[in-house]
Design a protein around this motif. Structure first.
Motif, PDB file in Angstrom:
ATOM      1  N   THR A   1       0.647  -1.166  -0.130  1.00 12.57           N
ATOM      2  CA  THR A   1      -0.002   0.315  -0.145  1.00 12.57           C
ATOM      3  C   THR A   1       0.753   1.256  -0.383  1.00 12.57           C
ATOM      4  OG1 THR A   1      -0.309   0.316   2.751  1.00 12.57           O
ATOM      5  CG2 THR A   1      -2.204  -1.349   0.819  1.00 12.57           C
ATOM      6  N   TRP A   2       0.501   2.432  -0.266  1.00 17.49           N
ATOM      7  CA  TRP A   2       1.319   3.481  -0.220  1.00 17.49           C
ATOM      8  C   TRP A   2      -0.394   4.866   0.150  1.00 17.49           C
ATOM      9  CZ3 TRP A   2       2.481   7.035  -4.775  1.00 17.49           C
ATOM     10  CH2 TRP A   2       3.364   8.179  -4.528  1.00 17.49           C
ATOM     11  N   ASN A   3       0.416   5.301   1.335  1.00 22.23           N
ATOM     12  CA  ASN A   3      -0.938   6.139   2.390  1.00 22.23           C
ATOM     13  C   ASN A   3      -1.696   5.826   2.489  1.00 22.23           C
ATOM     14  OD1 ASN A   3       0.697   8.458   2.115  1.00 22.23           O
ATOM     15  ND2 ASN A   3       0.176   8.995   0.525  1.00 22.23           N
ATOM     16  N   GLY A   4      -1.737   4.496   2.197  1.00 20.39           N
ATOM     17  CA  GLY A   4      -3.292   3.175   3.286  1.00 20.39           C
ATOM     18  C   GLY A   4      -3.931   2.632   1.774  1.00 20.39           C
ATOM     19  N   LYS A   5      -3.678   2.900   0.617  1.00 18.36           N
ATOM     20  CA  LYS A   5      -4.152   3.008  -0.046  1.00 18.36           C
ATOM     21  C   LYS A   5      -3.100   1.870  -0.776  1.00 18.36           C
ATOM     22  CE  LYS A   5      -7.885   5.882  -0.411  1.00 18.36           C
ATOM     23  NZ  LYS A   5      -8.707   5.168   0.433  1.00 18.36           N
ATOM     24  N   ARG A   6      -3.907   0.948  -1.664  1.00 17.58           N
ATOM     25  CA  ARG A   6      -3.329  -0.127  -2.515  1.00 17.58           C
ATOM     26  C   ARG A   6      -2.032   0.305  -3.622  1.00 17.58           C
ATOM     27  NH1 ARG A   6      -3.997  -5.883  -2.661  1.00 17.58           N
ATOM     28  NH2 ARG A   6      -2.743  -5.723  -4.357  1.00 17.58           N
ATOM     29  N   VAL A   7      -0.604   0.088  -4.491  1.00 16.41           N
ATOM     30  CA  VAL A   7       0.132   0.579  -5.017  1.00 16.41           C
ATOM     31  C   VAL A   7      -1.320   0.593  -6.431  1.00 16.41           C
ATOM     32  CG1 VAL A   7       2.221   0.930  -6.626  1.00 16.41           C
ATOM     33  CG2 VAL A   7       1.868   0.132  -3.903  1.00 16.41           C
ATOM     34  N   LEU A   8      -1.383  -0.742  -6.500  1.00 14.88           N
ATOM     35  CA  LEU A   8      -1.963  -0.921  -7.699  1.00 14.88           C
ATOM     36  C   LEU A   8      -3.403  -1.682  -7.583  1.00 14.88           C
ATOM     37  CD1 LEU A   8       1.411  -2.351 -10.217  1.00 14.88           C
ATOM     38  CD2 LEU A   8      -0.231   0.309 -10.331  1.00 14.88           C
ATOM     39  N   GLY A   9      -3.143  -3.006  -6.642  1.00 15.68           N
ATOM     40  CA  GLY A   9      -4.239  -3.520  -6.130  1.00 15.68           C
ATOM     41  C   GLY A   9      -4.420  -5.359  -7.047  1.00 15.68           C
ATOM     42  N   ASP A  10      -4.983  -5.591  -6.885  1.00 21.17           N
ATOM     43  CA  ASP A  10      -5.460  -6.927  -6.837  1.00 21.17           C
ATOM     44  C   ASP A  10      -6.203  -7.174  -8.157  1.00 21.17           C
ATOM     45  OD1 ASP A  10      -4.514  -8.367  -4.476  1.00 21.17           O
ATOM     46  OD2 ASP A  10      -7.245  -8.257  -3.635  1.00 21.17           O
TER      47      ASP A  10
ATOM     48  N   LEU B   1       0.981  -1.982 -19.861  1.00 23.46           N
ATOM     49  CA  LEU B   1       1.737  -1.033 -18.866  1.00 23.46           C
ATOM     50  C   LEU B   1       0.401   0.715 -19.111  1.00 23.46           C
ATOM     51  CD1 LEU B   1       5.101  -0.978 -19.906  1.00 23.46           C
ATOM     52  CD2 LEU B   1       3.808  -2.229 -18.539  1.00 23.46           C
ATOM     53  N   GLY B   2      -0.300   1.005 -19.835  1.00 24.88           N
ATOM     54  CA  GLY B   2      -0.916   1.969 -19.637  1.00 24.88           C
ATOM     55  C   GLY B   2      -1.694   1.500 -19.011  1.00 24.88           C
ATOM     56  N   ASP B   3      -2.141   0.575 -18.846  1.00 22.29           N
ATOM     57  CA  ASP B   3      -3.361  -0.261 -18.610  1.00 22.29           C
ATOM     58  C   ASP B   3      -3.248  -0.190 -16.863  1.00 22.29           C
ATOM     59  OD1 ASP B   3      -5.942  -1.227 -17.464  1.00 22.29           O
ATOM     60  OD2 ASP B   3      -4.922  -2.661 -17.199  1.00 22.29           O
ATOM     61  N   VAL B   4      -2.063  -0.616 -16.106  1.00 25.09           N
ATOM     62  CA  VAL B   4      -1.480  -0.517 -15.129  1.00 25.09           C
ATOM     63  C   VAL B   4      -1.029   0.930 -14.450  1.00 25.09           C
ATOM     64  CG1 VAL B   4       1.075  -1.101 -13.737  1.00 25.09           C
ATOM     65  CG2 VAL B   4      -0.054  -2.659 -15.010  1.00 25.09           C
ATOM     66  N   GLY B   5      -0.927   1.825 -15.413  1.00 26.55           N
ATOM     67  CA  GLY B   5      -1.268   3.176 -14.962  1.00 26.55           C
ATOM     68  C   GLY B   5      -1.852   3.720 -14.004  1.00 26.55           C
ATOM     69  N   ALA B   6      -3.006   3.305 -14.863  1.00 29.34           N
ATOM     70  CA  ALA B   6      -4.572   4.121 -14.598  1.00 29.34           C
ATOM     71  C   ALA B   6      -4.708   3.631 -13.326  1.00 29.34           C
ATOM     72  CB  ALA B   6      -5.135   3.564 -15.994  1.00 29.34           C
ATOM     73  N   SER B   7      -4.293   2.051 -13.331  1.00 31.51           N
ATOM     74  CA  SER B   7      -4.639   1.842 -11.704  1.00 31.51           C
ATOM     75  C   SER B   7      -4.425   1.802 -10.899  1.00 31.51           C
ATOM     76  CB  SER B   7      -4.149   0.561 -11.505  1.00 31.51           C
ATOM     77  OG  SER B   7      -5.509  -0.416 -12.440  1.00 31.51           O
ATOM     78  N   PHE B   8      -2.924   2.699 -11.258  1.00 27.08           N
ATOM     79  CA  PHE B   8      -1.866   3.655  -9.656  1.00 27.08           C
ATOM     80  C   PHE B   8      -3.038   4.913  -9.586  1.00 27.08           C
ATOM     81  CE2 PHE B   8       1.162   6.427  -9.200  1.00 27.08           C
ATOM     82  CZ  PHE B   8       1.926   5.882  -8.181  1.00 27.08           C
TER      83      PHE B   8
ATOM     84  N   ARG C   1      -5.990   4.074  -7.795  1.00 25.58           N
ATOM     85  CA  ARG C   1      -5.483   4.133  -6.189  1.00 25.58           C
ATOM     86  C   ARG C   1      -5.568   5.189  -5.700  1.00 25.58           C
ATOM     87  NH1 ARG C   1      -6.541  -0.775  -8.626  1.00 25.58           N
ATOM     88  NH2 ARG C   1      -9.023   0.899  -8.563  1.00 25.58           N
ATOM     89  N   ARG C   2      -4.893   5.754  -5.947  1.00 25.16           N
ATOM     90  CA  ARG C   2      -4.445   7.619  -5.852  1.00 25.16           C
ATOM     91  C   ARG C   2      -5.613   8.151  -5.382  1.00 25.16           C
ATOM     92  NH1 ARG C   2      -1.251   4.694  -5.929  1.00 25.16           N
ATOM     93  NH2 ARG C   2      -1.857   4.177  -3.743  1.00 25.16           N
ATOM     94  N   THR C   3      -6.580   7.928  -6.332  1.00 31.98           N
ATOM     95  CA  THR C   3      -7.407   8.888  -6.480  1.00 31.98           C
ATOM     96  C   THR C   3      -8.744   8.672  -6.058  1.00 31.98           C
ATOM     97  OG1 THR C   3      -8.097   8.565  -8.960  1.00 31.98           O
ATOM     98  CG2 THR C   3      -7.308  10.459  -8.378  1.00 31.98           C
ATOM     99  N   GLY C   4      -8.390   7.437  -5.185  1.00 28.50           N
ATOM    100  CA  GLY C   4      -9.137   6.741  -4.196  1.00 28.50           C
ATOM    101  C   GLY C   4     -10.418   6.111  -4.810  1.00 28.50           C
ATOM    102  N   ARG C   5      -9.737   5.580  -6.096  1.00 31.46           N
ATOM    103  CA  ARG C   5     -11.150   4.740  -6.766  1.00 31.46           C
ATOM    104  C   ARG C   5     -10.682   3.498  -6.226  1.00 31.46           C
ATOM    105  NH1 ARG C   5     -10.999   8.773  -9.607  1.00 31.46           N
ATOM    106  NH2 ARG C   5     -12.690   9.464 -10.649  1.00 31.46           N
TER     107      ARG C   5
END
Ligand code: CTP
Ligand code: MG
Ligand code: K
Length: 182
Positions: A38-47, A101-108, A111-115
């Protein structure tokens, strides 16, 4: 270039970038790339972003490009055009891995925006993999990139991709392959 040739070229050139996401849905699972961190309490990328899905998507997109190369002449002849591109291996890998990688970047970013995993991010969901694929293809083989992605071809890609993406994901959802219709 005729409109037919422009549209056909755009879709042909992007097929190795369209397939990886769907292959990842079919093959995904197993260890998440972020290892649960996690980063700041949220997953970095997610499952939803796994090593297996990313690898399978990259292999599927690259394999499709090689398959398209094998039928390039036949397809050009059938359409009465000569603009369908052949994929150098590096360009093929760039498109497929770039899409993932674009899709991975989007997940990042999600997660940073709380989704949470699976949440929609309209716009980003439909174009993340296009931007990733084009960027990495340009890095991998810049000469091929500029030859293939002319301005009219890019315009078709930016208009058609979101429509195709929405349609294929809705179908995957109805088939029970995907948890959400986006
Ligand atoms: N998938 C994967 N590895 C990837 C991309 C996708 O394993 N690099 C698989 C996962 O099983 C994922 C499914 O494909 O759940 C659907 O992909 P996507 O919609 O991109 O992921 P989400 O689960 O919606 O997660 P996120 O919110 O992070 O996009
Ligand atoms: Mg999703
Ligand atoms: K996604």
């Amino acid at each position: 270039m005729s409109i037919l040739a422009t549209v056909a070229t755009a879709l042909w050139a992007m097929l190795p970038a369209y397939v990886p996401n769907n292959a990842a849905v079919l093959a995904g699972g197993g260890r998440p790339i972020d290892g649960g961190r996690t980063w700041n309490g949220k997953r970095v990328l997610g499952d939803g972003k796994t090593w297996r899905g990313t690898f399978a998507g990259t292999v599927a997109g690259t394999a499709l490009a090689l398959l398209l190369n094998a039928v390039n002449g036949t397809a050009n002849d059938a359409l009465g055009i000569s603009s369908l591109p052949e994929f150098p291996l590096l360009a093929a890998v760039g498109l497929a891995l770039g899409a993932m990688l674009g899709d991975v970047g989007a997940s990042f970013l999600k997660r940073r925006t709380g989704r949470e995993r699976g949440a929609a991010f309209p716009g980003l969901d439909q174009l993340d993999f296009v931007v990733g694929a084009l960027l990495l293809a340009a890095v991998a083989d810049f000469g091929w990139f500029t030859e293939t992605f002319t301005v009219p071809v890019l315009v078709v890609i930016l208009v058609a991709t979101p429509l195709l993406h929405v349609a294929t994901n809705a179908i995957a959802y109805w088939l029970g392959l995907k948890d959400e219709p986006w």
